[in-house]
Every structure is written in structure tokens, then in C-alpha cells.
Motif scaffolding. Sequence first.
Motif, PDB file in Angstrom:
ATOM      1  N   ALA A  14      53.069  37.878  45.858  1.00 26.83           N
ATOM      2  CA  ALA A  14      52.235  38.290  44.724  1.00 26.83           C
ATOM      3  C   ALA A  14      51.036  37.352  44.568  1.00 26.83           C
ATOM      4  CB  ALA A  14      53.069  38.317  43.445  1.00 26.83           C
ATOM      5  N   TYR A  15      51.268  36.065  44.734  1.00 24.47           N
ATOM      6  CA  TYR A  15      50.186  35.085  44.608  1.00 24.47           C
ATOM      7  C   TYR A  15      49.141  35.290  45.702  1.00 24.47           C
ATOM      8  CZ  TYR A  15      47.674  30.691  44.355  1.00 24.47           C
ATOM      9  OH  TYR A  15      46.692  29.759  44.251  1.00 24.47           O
ATOM     10  N   VAL A  16      49.578  35.466  46.930  1.00 20.05           N
ATOM     11  CA  VAL A  16      48.642  35.655  48.045  1.00 20.05           C
ATOM     12  C   VAL A  16      47.861  36.955  47.863  1.00 20.05           C
ATOM     13  CG1 VAL A  16      48.513  36.096  50.534  1.00 20.05           C
ATOM     14  CG2 VAL A  16      49.912  34.227  49.672  1.00 20.05           C
ATOM     15  N   THR A  17      48.530  38.003  47.403  1.00 19.04           N
ATOM     16  CA  THR A  17      47.843  39.269  47.177  1.00 19.04           C
ATOM     17  C   THR A  17      46.752  39.123  46.124  1.00 19.04           C
ATOM     18  OG1 THR A  17      49.870  40.478  47.722  1.00 19.04           O
ATOM     19  CG2 THR A  17      48.178  41.687  46.523  1.00 19.04           C
ATOM     20  N   LYS A  18      47.061  38.430  45.041  1.00 20.91           N
ATOM     21  CA  LYS A  18      46.061  38.212  43.993  1.00 20.91           C
ATOM     22  C   LYS A  18      44.914  37.341  44.515  1.00 20.91           C
ATOM     23  CE  LYS A  18      45.675  37.392  39.158  1.00 20.91           C
ATOM     24  NZ  LYS A  18      45.770  38.557  38.340  1.00 20.91           N
ATOM     25  N   LEU A  19      45.229  36.320  45.295  1.00 16.89           N
ATOM     26  CA  LEU A  19      44.206  35.452  45.860  1.00 16.89           C
ATOM     27  C   LEU A  19      43.279  36.232  46.789  1.00 16.89           C
ATOM     28  CD1 LEU A  19      43.146  32.545  46.121  1.00 16.89           C
ATOM     29  CD2 LEU A  19      44.701  32.269  48.057  1.00 16.89           C
ATOM     30  N   VAL A  20      43.834  37.104  47.608  1.00 18.98           N
ATOM     31  CA  VAL A  20      43.012  37.917  48.510  1.00 18.98           C
ATOM     32  C   VAL A  20      42.076  38.812  47.699  1.00 18.98           C
ATOM     33  CG1 VAL A  20      43.109  39.824  50.183  1.00 18.98           C
ATOM     34  CG2 VAL A  20      44.590  37.842  50.469  1.00 18.98           C
ATOM     35  N   GLY A  21      42.560  39.334  46.564  1.00 17.65           N
ATOM     36  CA  GLY A  21      41.711  40.154  45.702  1.00 17.65           C
ATOM     37  C   GLY A  21      40.504  39.395  45.193  1.00 17.65           C
ATOM     38  N   TYR A  22      40.677  38.123  44.890  1.00 14.41           N
ATOM     39  CA  TYR A  22      39.552  37.307  44.429  1.00 14.41           C
ATOM     40  C   TYR A  22      38.592  36.956  45.556  1.00 14.41           C
ATOM     41  CZ  TYR A  22      41.588  36.527  39.830  1.00 14.41           C
ATOM     42  OH  TYR A  22      42.079  36.700  38.571  1.00 14.41           O
ATOM     43  N   LEU A  23      39.089  36.902  46.763  1.00 15.60           N
ATOM     44  CA  LEU A  23      38.253  36.500  47.889  1.00 15.60           C
ATOM     45  C   LEU A  23      37.480  37.653  48.523  1.00 15.60           C
ATOM     46  CD1 LEU A  23      40.692  33.973  49.616  1.00 15.60           C
ATOM     47  CD2 LEU A  23      38.755  33.465  48.111  1.00 15.60           C
ATOM     48  N   LEU A  24      37.840  38.897  48.199  1.00 15.09           N
ATOM     49  CA  LEU A  24      37.119  40.038  48.764  1.00 15.09           C
ATOM     50  C   LEU A  24      35.709  40.120  48.190  1.00 15.09           C
ATOM     51  CD1 LEU A  24      39.795  42.875  48.683  1.00 15.09           C
ATOM     52  CD2 LEU A  24      38.846  41.758  50.682  1.00 15.09           C
ATOM     53  N   PRO A  25      34.767  40.550  48.986  1.00 17.37           N
ATOM     54  CA  PRO A  25      33.404  40.728  48.457  1.00 17.37           C
ATOM     55  C   PRO A  25      33.387  41.795  47.358  1.00 17.37           C
ATOM     56  CG  PRO A  25      33.399  40.795  50.856  1.00 17.37           C
ATOM     57  CD  PRO A  25      34.829  40.786  50.425  1.00 17.37           C
ATOM     58  N   HIS A  26      32.579  41.564  46.344  1.00 19.59           N
ATOM     59  CA  HIS A  26      32.499  42.464  45.194  1.00 19.59           C
ATOM     60  C   HIS A  26      32.057  43.869  45.613  1.00 19.59           C
ATOM     61  CE1 HIS A  26      32.386  43.415  40.981  1.00 19.59           C
ATOM     62  NE2 HIS A  26      31.140  43.839  41.087  1.00 19.59           N
ATOM     63  N   ALA A  27      31.203  43.959  46.612  1.00 21.54           N
ATOM     64  CA  ALA A  27      30.701  45.258  47.069  1.00 21.54           C
ATOM     65  C   ALA A  27      31.848  46.130  47.607  1.00 21.54           C
ATOM     66  CB  ALA A  27      29.643  45.058  48.147  1.00 21.54           C
ATOM     67  N   TRP A  28      32.839  45.529  48.224  1.00 20.23           N
ATOM     68  CA  TRP A  28      33.973  46.303  48.734  1.00 20.23           C
ATOM     69  C   TRP A  28      34.758  46.939  47.598  1.00 20.23           C
ATOM     70  CZ3 TRP A  28      36.780  43.188  53.123  1.00 20.23           C
ATOM     71  CH2 TRP A  28      35.900  42.985  54.172  1.00 20.23           C
ATOM     72  N   GLU A  30      33.660  47.865  44.740  1.00 19.13           N
ATOM     73  CA  GLU A  30      32.874  48.849  43.994  1.00 19.13           C
ATOM     74  C   GLU A  30      32.805  50.212  44.675  1.00 19.13           C
ATOM     75  OE1 GLU A  30      31.574  48.597  40.934  1.00 19.13           O
ATOM     76  OE2 GLU A  30      32.572  46.655  40.812  1.00 19.13           O
ATOM     77  N   GLN A  31      33.349  50.331  45.866  1.00 21.85           N
ATOM     78  CA  GLN A  31      33.311  51.611  46.572  1.00 21.85           C
ATOM     79  C   GLN A  31      34.172  52.634  45.838  1.00 21.85           C
ATOM     80  OE1 GLN A  31      34.542  50.965  50.600  1.00 21.85           O
ATOM     81  NE2 GLN A  31      32.788  49.654  51.070  1.00 21.85           N
ATOM     82  N   PRO A  32      33.700  53.871  45.737  1.00 21.85           N
ATOM     83  CA  PRO A  32      34.448  54.908  45.010  1.00 21.85           C
ATOM     84  C   PRO A  32      35.855  55.144  45.567  1.00 21.85           C
ATOM     85  CG  PRO A  32      32.222  55.664  45.478  1.00 21.85           C
ATOM     86  CD  PRO A  32      32.406  54.364  46.195  1.00 21.85           C
ATOM     87  N   ARG A  33      35.989  55.075  46.879  1.00 20.01           N
ATOM     88  CA  ARG A  33      37.310  55.308  47.478  1.00 20.01           C
ATOM     89  C   ARG A  33      38.303  54.222  47.059  1.00 20.01           C
ATOM     90  NH1 ARG A  33      38.150  55.125  53.862  1.00 20.01           N
ATOM     91  NH2 ARG A  33      37.096  53.184  53.394  1.00 20.01           N
ATOM     92  N   VAL A  34      37.864  52.992  47.007  1.00 16.97           N
ATOM     93  CA  VAL A  34      38.735  51.893  46.594  1.00 16.97           C
ATOM     94  C   VAL A  34      39.123  52.042  45.124  1.00 16.97           C
ATOM     95  CG1 VAL A  34      38.856  49.394  46.259  1.00 16.97           C
ATOM     96  CG2 VAL A  34      37.824  50.318  48.335  1.00 16.97           C
ATOM     97  N   GLN A  35      38.181  52.445  44.291  1.00 21.11           N
ATOM     98  CA  GLN A  35      38.469  52.613  42.867  1.00 21.11           C
ATOM     99  C   GLN A  35      39.436  53.777  42.632  1.00 21.11           C
ATOM    100  OE1 GLN A  35      34.718  52.800  40.820  1.00 21.11           O
ATOM    101  NE2 GLN A  35      34.391  50.591  41.001  1.00 21.11           N
ATOM    102  N   ARG A  36      39.257  54.892  43.361  1.00 23.34           N
ATOM    103  CA  ARG A  36      40.190  56.024  43.236  1.00 23.34           C
ATOM    104  C   ARG A  36      41.592  55.629  43.681  1.00 23.34           C
ATOM    105  NH1 ARG A  36      36.098  58.940  45.729  1.00 23.34           N
ATOM    106  NH2 ARG A  36      37.329  58.936  47.644  1.00 23.34           N
ATOM    107  N   THR A  37      41.663  54.885  44.773  1.00 26.63           N
ATOM    108  CA  THR A  37      42.968  54.444  45.272  1.00 26.63           C
ATOM    109  C   THR A  37      43.649  53.526  44.272  1.00 26.63           C
ATOM    110  OG1 THR A  37      42.164  54.612  47.540  1.00 26.63           O
ATOM    111  CG2 THR A  37      44.141  53.298  47.179  1.00 26.63           C
TER     112      THR A  37
END
Length: 102
Positions: A14-28, A30-37
Motif C-alpha cells: 500500500a505504501y509503495v503504491t501510494k508513493l508511485v502515485g505521487y511520483l507519476l507526472p501530473h499530465a499522466w 489528467e488523461q480522461p482514460r485514467v480518470q474514468r478508470t
Amino acid sequence: MSTWTWILIACGIAYVTKLVGYLLPHAWLEQPRVQRTAAGMTVGLLASLVAVNTFVTVTSLTFDARLAALVAATIALLLRAPFLVVVIVGAATTAGARALAF
């Protein structure tokens, strides 16, 4: 492996998953497909949590007062009641159904 080992492993994942979320570029993100998923996963996880907590006991499926509470809370939600009212309606329905069963 002990239960505590599995709990620690789950915490680490859970910690690593949350950390990866913070490290992803913001543009990724914001993509509609990611938000729908993400929205779909949230709804799916919540629905499965409600189903498991309503219909499952330790080892079997049951239909008891929790089902009545789910129906009453669903009706309250359809009537656009505030969340606190929905919780109170569900709790009161559960209490009433259990009181009538004895």
C-alpha cells in the motif's frame, strides 16, 4: 508465514503504491482514460465492500437484517436524504429487523 507477516507485506504494498502515485507526472493523471478508470475502480470497490459486508458471514452467505438496512438506505439515497440520515435510517432498520426477529 504468520498473519503479521502478511499484514506487514500488505502495508508495504500500500505504501509503495501510494508513493508511485505521487511520483507519476501530473499530465499522466489528467488523461480522461485514467480518470474514468479511477472513478470506475472506486465505484467497484465500494460496491464489493457493501456486498461483502451485507451478505457474507464468516463462511457462508446470509440474508438477515443487514439486507433490510441496505434496502432502506438505498431508498433514503434515492430520496436524496443527507448522508447522516441515510446512516440513521439503515441503523434503525437493522435494529428494528433484529428486534422483530426475536
